[in-house]
Design a protein around this motif. Sequence first.
Motif, PDB file in Angstrom:
ATOM      1  N   ASP A 175       0.883  -1.166   0.000  1.00  0.00           N
ATOM      2  CA  ASP A 175       0.000   0.000   0.000  1.00  0.00           C
ATOM      3  C   ASP A 175       0.924   1.220   0.000  1.00  0.00           C
ATOM      4  O   ASP A 175       1.545   1.533   1.015  1.00  0.00           O
ATOM      5  N   ALA A 176       1.038   1.894  -1.145  1.00  0.00           N
ATOM      6  CA  ALA A 176       2.078   2.922  -1.298  1.00  0.00           C
ATOM      7  C   ALA A 176       1.479   4.275  -1.670  1.00  0.00           C
ATOM      8  O   ALA A 176       0.510   4.350  -2.429  1.00  0.00           O
ATOM      9  N   LYS A 177       2.090   5.335  -1.119  1.00  0.00           N
ATOM     10  CA  LYS A 177       1.637   6.704  -1.371  1.00  0.00           C
ATOM     11  C   LYS A 177       2.787   7.536  -1.913  1.00  0.00           C
ATOM     12  O   LYS A 177       3.914   7.443  -1.421  1.00  0.00           O
ATOM     13  N   SER A 178       2.488   8.375  -2.918  1.00  0.00           N
ATOM     14  CA  SER A 178       3.531   9.190  -3.548  1.00  0.00           C
ATOM     15  C   SER A 178       3.105  10.637  -3.653  1.00  0.00           C
ATOM     16  O   SER A 178       1.919  10.949  -3.811  1.00  0.00           O
ATOM     17  N   GLY A 179       4.114  11.518  -3.624  1.00  0.00           N
ATOM     18  CA  GLY A 179       3.887  12.921  -3.904  1.00  0.00           C
ATOM     19  C   GLY A 179       3.715  13.167  -5.397  1.00  0.00           C
ATOM     20  O   GLY A 179       4.027  12.306  -6.230  1.00  0.00           O
ATOM     21  N   VAL A 180       3.240  14.355  -5.765  1.00  0.00           N
ATOM     22  CA  VAL A 180       2.866  14.631  -7.155  1.00  0.00           C
ATOM     23  C   VAL A 180       4.063  14.728  -8.089  1.00  0.00           C
ATOM     24  O   VAL A 180       3.912  14.576  -9.302  1.00  0.00           O
ATOM     25  N   SER A 181       5.272  14.967  -7.572  1.00  0.00           N
ATOM     26  CA  SER A 181       6.430  15.054  -8.464  1.00  0.00           C
ATOM     27  C   SER A 181       6.718  13.729  -9.146  1.00  0.00           C
ATOM     28  O   SER A 181       7.416  13.687 -10.156  1.00  0.00           O
ATOM     29  N   GLY A 182       6.162  12.628  -8.611  1.00  0.00           N
ATOM     30  CA  GLY A 182       6.338  11.336  -9.254  1.00  0.00           C
ATOM     31  C   GLY A 182       5.716  11.269 -10.634  1.00  0.00           C
ATOM     32  O   GLY A 182       6.089  10.424 -11.454  1.00  0.00           O
ATOM     33  N   ALA A 183       4.778  12.158 -10.925  1.00  0.00           N
ATOM     34  CA  ALA A 183       4.128  12.179 -12.233  1.00  0.00           C
ATOM     35  C   ALA A 183       4.938  12.959 -13.267  1.00  0.00           C
ATOM     36  O   ALA A 183       4.574  13.000 -14.442  1.00  0.00           O
ATOM     37  N   GLY A 184       6.023  13.609 -12.839  1.00  0.00           N
ATOM     38  CA  GLY A 184       6.856  14.348 -13.783  1.00  0.00           C
ATOM     39  C   GLY A 184       6.480  15.808 -13.880  1.00  0.00           C
ATOM     40  O   GLY A 184       5.449  16.260 -13.362  1.00  0.00           O
ATOM     41  N   ARG A 185       7.338  16.550 -14.594  1.00  0.00           N
ATOM     42  CA  ARG A 185       7.160  18.005 -14.732  1.00  0.00           C
ATOM     43  C   ARG A 185       6.452  18.299 -16.048  1.00  0.00           C
ATOM     44  O   ARG A 185       7.053  18.684 -17.045  1.00  0.00           O
ATOM     45  N   LYS A 186       5.162  18.068 -16.021  1.00  0.00           N
ATOM     46  CA  LYS A 186       4.368  18.310 -17.227  1.00  0.00           C
ATOM     47  C   LYS A 186       2.990  18.804 -16.830  1.00  0.00           C
ATOM     48  O   LYS A 186       2.554  18.635 -15.685  1.00  0.00           O
ATOM     49  N   THR A 229      -0.374  -7.755  -4.265  1.00  0.00           N
ATOM     50  CA  THR A 229      -1.389  -6.729  -4.490  1.00  0.00           C
ATOM     51  C   THR A 229      -0.718  -5.380  -4.237  1.00  0.00           C
ATOM     52  O   THR A 229      -0.256  -5.111  -3.128  1.00  0.00           O
ATOM     53  N   PHE A 230      -0.654  -4.561  -5.284  1.00  0.00           N
ATOM     54  CA  PHE A 230       0.031  -3.269  -5.206  1.00  0.00           C
ATOM     55  C   PHE A 230      -0.966  -2.166  -5.508  1.00  0.00           C
ATOM     56  O   PHE A 230      -1.570  -2.139  -6.592  1.00  0.00           O
ATOM     57  N   VAL A 231      -1.176  -1.278  -4.552  1.00  0.00           N
ATOM     58  CA  VAL A 231      -2.107  -0.168  -4.742  1.00  0.00           C
ATOM     59  C   VAL A 231      -1.378   1.146  -4.472  1.00  0.00           C
ATOM     60  O   VAL A 231      -1.001   1.436  -3.331  1.00  0.00           O
ATOM     61  N   PRO A 232      -1.141   1.956  -5.514  1.00  0.00           N
ATOM     62  CA  PRO A 232      -0.515   3.269  -5.322  1.00  0.00           C
ATOM     63  C   PRO A 232      -1.566   4.335  -5.024  1.00  0.00           C
ATOM     64  O   PRO A 232      -2.733   4.208  -5.393  1.00  0.00           O
ATOM     65  N   HIS A 233      -1.141   5.391  -4.336  1.00  0.00           N
ATOM     66  CA  HIS A 233      -2.011   6.502  -3.992  1.00  0.00           C
ATOM     67  C   HIS A 233      -1.287   7.817  -4.279  1.00  0.00           C
ATOM     68  O   HIS A 233      -0.063   7.899  -4.167  1.00  0.00           O
ATOM     69  N   LEU A 234      -2.046   8.827  -4.606  1.00  0.00           N
ATOM     70  CA  LEU A 234      -1.505  10.172  -4.799  1.00  0.00           C
ATOM     71  C   LEU A 234      -1.828  11.012  -3.571  1.00  0.00           C
ATOM     72  O   LEU A 234      -2.987  11.086  -3.142  1.00  0.00           O
ATOM     73  N   THR A 235      -0.793  11.621  -2.999  1.00  0.00           N
ATOM     74  CA  THR A 235      -0.960  12.451  -1.804  1.00  0.00           C
ATOM     75  C   THR A 235      -0.620  13.902  -2.129  1.00  0.00           C
ATOM     76  O   THR A 235       0.125  14.174  -3.076  1.00  0.00           O
ATOM     77  N   PRO A 236      -1.109  14.853  -1.353  1.00  0.00           N
ATOM     78  CA  PRO A 236      -0.808  16.275  -1.603  1.00  0.00           C
ATOM     79  C   PRO A 236       0.566  16.664  -1.070  1.00  0.00           C
ATOM     80  O   PRO A 236       0.714  17.589  -0.275  1.00  0.00           O
ATOM     81  N   LEU A 237       1.583  15.937  -1.501  1.00  0.00           N
ATOM     82  CA  LEU A 237       2.979  16.221  -1.191  1.00  0.00           C
ATOM     83  C   LEU A 237       3.706  16.523  -2.485  1.00  0.00           C
ATOM     84  O   LEU A 237       3.301  16.065  -3.557  1.00  0.00           O
ATOM     85  N   ILE A 238       4.798  17.270  -2.402  1.00  0.00           N
ATOM     86  CA  ILE A 238       5.648  17.461  -3.570  1.00  0.00           C
ATOM     87  C   ILE A 238       6.570  16.260  -3.740  1.00  0.00           C
ATOM     88  O   ILE A 238       6.675  15.682  -4.819  1.00  0.00           O
ATOM     89  N   ARG A 239       7.257  15.871  -2.663  1.00  0.00           N
ATOM     90  CA  ARG A 239       8.204  14.769  -2.692  1.00  0.00           C
ATOM     91  C   ARG A 239       7.816  13.715  -1.666  1.00  0.00           C
ATOM     92  O   ARG A 239       7.227  14.021  -0.641  1.00  0.00           O
ATOM     93  N   GLY A 240       8.241  12.500  -1.948  1.00  0.00           N
ATOM     94  CA  GLY A 240       8.147  11.459  -0.938  1.00  0.00           C
ATOM     95  C   GLY A 240       7.308  10.271  -1.345  1.00  0.00           C
ATOM     96  O   GLY A 240       6.306  10.412  -2.064  1.00  0.00           O
TER      97      GLY A 240
END
Length: 342
Positions: A175-186, A229-240
Amino acid sequence: MIKVGIVGGTGYTGVELLRLLVLHPEVTLQVITSRADAGTRVDQMFPSLRGLVDLLFVHPDEAHLEQCDAVFFATPNGIAMQQTRALLEAGVRVIDLAADFRLQDIASWEAWYGMTHACPDLVAEAVYGLPEVNREQIKTARLIANPGCYPTAVQLGFFPLLEAGVIEAGSLIADAKSGVSGAGRKAEIPALFAEAGDNFKAYGVAGHRHLPEIKQGLARVSGNGVGLTFVPHLTPLIRGIHATLYGKLTRDVDLQALFEARYADEPFVDVMPAGSHPETRSVRGSNRCRIAVHRPQGGDTVVVLSVIDNLVKGAAGQAVQNLNIMFDFPEAMALNIVPLLP
């Protein structure tokens, strides 16, 4: 000193590579490419690099990458595979930060990434650049497939358990959470501040491109296939990235001792004291993965908490770590960075 080129220097991963490499005592930045911004000063686009980088972005067709000792590809998927063969033939060592060489199963790669692979014969040669398992192979590699961000956090958390054979490999949960920079600079609507801020959501539940990469890595250390079972999440962070990992224990074991022994000699994996809860801010801007292992209520479920900075240990920092190993520099050179706080 070695001469280094960066293909795709205008994204978050590209500028993170620049931030690390400008302070590397054994690296000379030779060329930084960009199709859209050729002719623009690098420090004009990224003022944080003023006084550190005195280069212009160069169009890839005019970059003369064959004059470099090593080239990083900080590009979208499908770019590196078009240029890697020529660079290898010229004696250049290549580190691809995208996914072009990560999956050994070509059919699986083509299905997940929706394109035909341009050089499938080179995939077998590529070394998966996770130093904690492939350090010896990285030393002599010509071509490195730098791991993805989610795969780095998840694999480092599960490795000790699978290597010791103390969990059921067929029923793993990440169960993983990522900041928005993981989506790239676009420019994409889901990454807009008004969309991502003050919000939290899962995505890719039916299937995420990093799933086969994670399963491939875990299967290598377990000796068998794994069920994940891998579930990613988007969090309101820049990094992490924060990965919470679950497994069923098959026998009693001192989990804290197991993790501490596994990572005792790893410069960038920090096993925290028993009972700890690592935070993403504790690794912000650094190449470190911090891990804590728990056994709630002394039951048969093990919970591993793994945090990284997705742009550093999850991308550019790990790439520089690989460069250091490949060229026999001290592994931590240019990477001994104290995390930012606050």
